[in-house]
Motif scaffolding. Structure first.
Motif, PDB file in Angstrom:
ATOM      1  N   HIS A  42      -5.518  -5.182  -6.893  1.00  0.00           N
ATOM      2  CA  HIS A  42      -5.909  -3.826  -6.492  1.00  0.00           C
ATOM      3  C   HIS A  42      -5.082  -3.304  -5.310  1.00  0.00           C
ATOM      4  CE1 HIS A  42      -8.515  -0.347  -6.277  1.00  0.00           C
ATOM      5  NE2 HIS A  42      -8.745  -0.567  -4.992  1.00  0.00           N
ATOM      6  N   LEU A  43      -4.898  -4.110  -4.300  1.00  0.00           N
ATOM      7  CA  LEU A  43      -4.208  -3.630  -3.105  1.00  0.00           C
ATOM      8  C   LEU A  43      -2.778  -3.152  -3.392  1.00  0.00           C
ATOM      9  CD1 LEU A  43      -5.597  -6.073  -0.409  1.00  0.00           C
ATOM     10  CD2 LEU A  43      -6.167  -3.653  -0.718  1.00  0.00           C
ATOM     11  N   PRO A  44      -1.964  -3.908  -4.135  1.00  0.00           N
ATOM     12  CA  PRO A  44      -0.625  -3.383  -4.432  1.00  0.00           C
ATOM     13  C   PRO A  44      -0.652  -2.053  -5.190  1.00  0.00           C
ATOM     14  CG  PRO A  44      -0.689  -5.738  -4.827  1.00  0.00           C
ATOM     15  CD  PRO A  44      -2.113  -5.305  -4.566  1.00  0.00           C
ATOM     16  N   LYS A  45      -1.648  -1.853  -6.065  1.00  0.00           N
ATOM     17  CA  LYS A  45      -1.781  -0.558  -6.746  1.00  0.00           C
ATOM     18  C   LYS A  45      -2.055   0.539  -5.725  1.00  0.00           C
ATOM     19  CE  LYS A  45      -3.557  -2.207 -11.142  1.00  0.00           C
ATOM     20  NZ  LYS A  45      -4.723  -2.242 -12.029  1.00  0.00           N
ATOM     21  N   MET A  46      -2.910   0.242  -4.758  1.00  0.00           N
ATOM     22  CA  MET A  46      -3.245   1.243  -3.746  1.00  0.00           C
ATOM     23  C   MET A  46      -2.072   1.515  -2.819  1.00  0.00           C
ATOM     24  SD  MET A  46      -6.208   2.339  -4.517  1.00  0.00           S
ATOM     25  CE  MET A  46      -5.430   2.258  -6.131  1.00  0.00           C
ATOM     26  N   TYR A  47      -1.255   0.494  -2.540  1.00  0.00           N
ATOM     27  CA  TYR A  47      -0.044   0.737  -1.751  1.00  0.00           C
ATOM     28  C   TYR A  47       0.835   1.754  -2.480  1.00  0.00           C
ATOM     29  CZ  TYR A  47      -1.162  -3.956   0.200  1.00  0.00           C
ATOM     30  OH  TYR A  47      -1.764  -5.057   0.751  1.00  0.00           O
ATOM     31  N   GLY A  48       1.043   1.513  -3.772  1.00  0.00           N
ATOM     32  CA  GLY A  48       1.870   2.413  -4.561  1.00  0.00           C
ATOM     33  C   GLY A  48       1.269   3.800  -4.685  1.00  0.00           C
ATOM     34  N   PHE A  49      -0.050   3.860  -4.865  1.00  0.00           N
ATOM     35  CA  PHE A  49      -0.730   5.149  -4.985  1.00  0.00           C
ATOM     36  C   PHE A  49      -0.508   5.994  -3.742  1.00  0.00           C
ATOM     37  CE2 PHE A  49      -4.530   7.740  -4.177  1.00  0.00           C
ATOM     38  CZ  PHE A  49      -4.535   8.527  -5.325  1.00  0.00           C
ATOM     39  N   TRP A  50      -0.806   5.420  -2.575  1.00  0.00           N
ATOM     40  CA  TRP A  50      -0.685   6.187  -1.334  1.00  0.00           C
ATOM     41  C   TRP A  50       0.767   6.448  -0.951  1.00  0.00           C
ATOM     42  CZ3 TRP A  50      -4.134   9.287   0.408  1.00  0.00           C
ATOM     43  CH2 TRP A  50      -5.482   9.062   0.078  1.00  0.00           C
ATOM     44  N   GLU A  51       1.650   5.506  -1.241  1.00  0.00           N
ATOM     45  CA  GLU A  51       3.065   5.753  -0.972  1.00  0.00           C
ATOM     46  C   GLU A  51       3.558   6.926  -1.823  1.00  0.00           C
ATOM     47  OE1 GLU A  51       7.226   3.267  -0.710  1.00  0.00           O
ATOM     48  OE2 GLU A  51       5.841   2.744  -2.328  1.00  0.00           O
ATOM     49  N   SER A  52       3.149   6.956  -3.090  1.00  0.00           N
ATOM     50  CA  SER A  52       3.541   8.052  -3.983  1.00  0.00           C
ATOM     51  C   SER A  52       2.965   9.378  -3.506  1.00  0.00           C
ATOM     52  CB  SER A  52       3.074   7.769  -5.410  1.00  0.00           C
ATOM     53  OG  SER A  52       3.720   6.637  -5.929  1.00  0.00           O
ATOM     54  N   LEU A  53       1.701   9.359  -3.143  1.00  0.00           N
ATOM     55  CA  LEU A  53       1.019  10.581  -2.719  1.00  0.00           C
ATOM     56  C   LEU A  53       1.598  11.140  -1.422  1.00  0.00           C
ATOM     57  CD1 LEU A  53      -1.335  11.842  -4.277  1.00  0.00           C
ATOM     58  CD2 LEU A  53      -2.871  10.811  -2.634  1.00  0.00           C
ATOM     59  N   LEU A  54       1.892  10.268  -0.485  1.00  0.00           N
ATOM     60  CA  LEU A  54       2.332  10.709   0.837  1.00  0.00           C
ATOM     61  C   LEU A  54       3.835  10.952   0.932  1.00  0.00           C
ATOM     62  CD1 LEU A  54       0.099   8.384   3.023  1.00  0.00           C
ATOM     63  CD2 LEU A  54      -0.208  10.843   2.619  1.00  0.00           C
ATOM     64  N   PHE A  55       4.608  10.103   0.270  1.00  0.00           N
ATOM     65  CA  PHE A  55       6.050  10.167   0.450  1.00  0.00           C
ATOM     66  C   PHE A  55       6.814  10.607  -0.791  1.00  0.00           C
ATOM     67  CE2 PHE A  55       4.859   6.503   3.395  1.00  0.00           C
ATOM     68  CZ  PHE A  55       4.697   7.323   4.493  1.00  0.00           C
ATOM     69  N   GLY A  56       6.076  10.879  -1.872  1.00  0.00           N
ATOM     70  CA  GLY A  56       6.721  11.364  -3.084  1.00  0.00           C
ATOM     71  C   GLY A  56       7.486  10.319  -3.866  1.00  0.00           C
ATOM     72  N   SER A  57       7.281   9.055  -3.541  1.00  0.00           N
ATOM     73  CA  SER A  57       7.948   8.005  -4.309  1.00  0.00           C
ATOM     74  C   SER A  57       7.261   7.915  -5.674  1.00  0.00           C
ATOM     75  CB  SER A  57       7.843   6.663  -3.585  1.00  0.00           C
ATOM     76  OG  SER A  57       6.517   6.185  -3.640  1.00  0.00           O
ATOM     77  N   ALA A  58       7.886   7.239  -6.594  1.00  0.00           N
ATOM     78  CA  ALA A  58       7.290   7.070  -7.920  1.00  0.00           C
ATOM     79  C   ALA A  58       6.825   5.629  -8.081  1.00  0.00           C
ATOM     80  CB  ALA A  58       8.299   7.453  -8.988  1.00  0.00           C
ATOM     81  N   SER A  59       6.201   5.078  -7.032  1.00  0.00           N
ATOM     82  CA  SER A  59       5.837   3.670  -7.074  1.00  0.00           C
ATOM     83  C   SER A  59       4.474   3.412  -7.704  1.00  0.00           C
ATOM     84  CB  SER A  59       5.888   3.068  -5.663  1.00  0.00           C
ATOM     85  OG  SER A  59       5.038   3.786  -4.794  1.00  0.00           O
ATOM     86  N   TYR A  60       3.710   4.458  -7.993  1.00  0.00           N
ATOM     87  CA  TYR A  60       2.398   4.282  -8.615  1.00  0.00           C
ATOM     88  C   TYR A  60       2.453   4.706 -10.071  1.00  0.00           C
ATOM     89  CZ  TYR A  60      -2.530   4.821  -9.770  1.00  0.00           C
ATOM     90  OH  TYR A  60      -3.760   4.719 -10.368  1.00  0.00           O
ATOM     91  N   LYS A  61       1.966   3.830 -10.909  1.00  0.00           N
ATOM     92  CA  LYS A  61       1.814   4.134 -12.331  1.00  0.00           C
ATOM     93  C   LYS A  61       0.349   3.871 -12.671  1.00  0.00           C
ATOM     94  CE  LYS A  61       6.336   4.425 -13.076  1.00  0.00           C
ATOM     95  NZ  LYS A  61       6.829   5.264 -12.024  1.00  0.00           N
ATOM     96  N   GLY A  62      -0.329   4.883 -13.121  1.00  0.00           N
ATOM     97  CA  GLY A  62      -1.721   4.686 -13.493  1.00  0.00           C
ATOM     98  C   GLY A  62      -2.490   5.986 -13.476  1.00  0.00           C
ATOM     99  N   ASN A  63      -3.761   5.883 -13.814  1.00  0.00           N
ATOM    100  CA  ASN A  63      -4.649   7.029 -13.833  1.00  0.00           C
ATOM    101  C   ASN A  63      -5.896   6.656 -13.039  1.00  0.00           C
ATOM    102  OD1 ASN A  63      -6.691   8.889 -14.492  1.00  0.00           O
ATOM    103  ND2 ASN A  63      -5.745   9.331 -16.473  1.00  0.00           N
ATOM    104  N   PRO A  64      -5.958   7.041 -11.765  1.00  0.00           N
ATOM    105  CA  PRO A  64      -7.085   6.618 -10.938  1.00  0.00           C
ATOM    106  C   PRO A  64      -8.433   7.138 -11.440  1.00  0.00           C
ATOM    107  CG  PRO A  64      -5.703   8.184  -9.761  1.00  0.00           C
ATOM    108  CD  PRO A  64      -5.003   7.848 -11.028  1.00  0.00           C
TER     109      PRO A  64
END
Length: 125
Positions: A42-64
């Protein structure tokens, strides 16, 4: 206090936040007892989610949203649960970060909490 600027900052924030969440009397049971969250996944998914949301990276793949519907079916996720989630997020942010990105993280979390509360309520009708 420091600026929220990097992936390392996001990981630190998310880790501190979920320490609070896991111990919280109002929402901790969703993670510990209902969903039985595997924190290593779970934590790595959340890292990617927030990194994507805040910095515009494409590190999160999923549907929260989709991930929360089955939990909502087992145990109703109500507005006060999302309000507590938001309160813990803001508290964690304010303990460790300041500046424009920290404020953006608060705003985005508020929007998420409101949307999730609404969607979970609609799903229970």
């Amino acid at each position: 206090m420091k600026q929220l600027e990097t992936r390392d900052d996001v990981e630190f924030l998310v880790n501190k936040f979920y320490e609070k969440v896991g111990a919280d009397k109002t929402i901790g049971f969703f993670f510990n007892d209902v969903a039985k969250v595997n924190w290593d996944l779970h934590l790595p998914k959340m890292y990617g989610f927030w990194e994507s949301l805040l910095f515009g990276s494409a590190s999160y793949k999923g549907n929260p949203m989709r991930a929360h519907f089955p939990i909502n079916e087992m145990q109703a996720m109500e507005k006060h649960h999302f309000e507590q989630w938001l309160k813990l997020w803001i508290k964690t942010l304010e303990e460790h970060f300041e500046g424009e990105m920290a404020e953006a993280a608060k705003t985005k979390a508020s929007n998420i909490a409101n949307l999730m509360a609404h969607k979970m309520k609609m799903a229970r009708r």
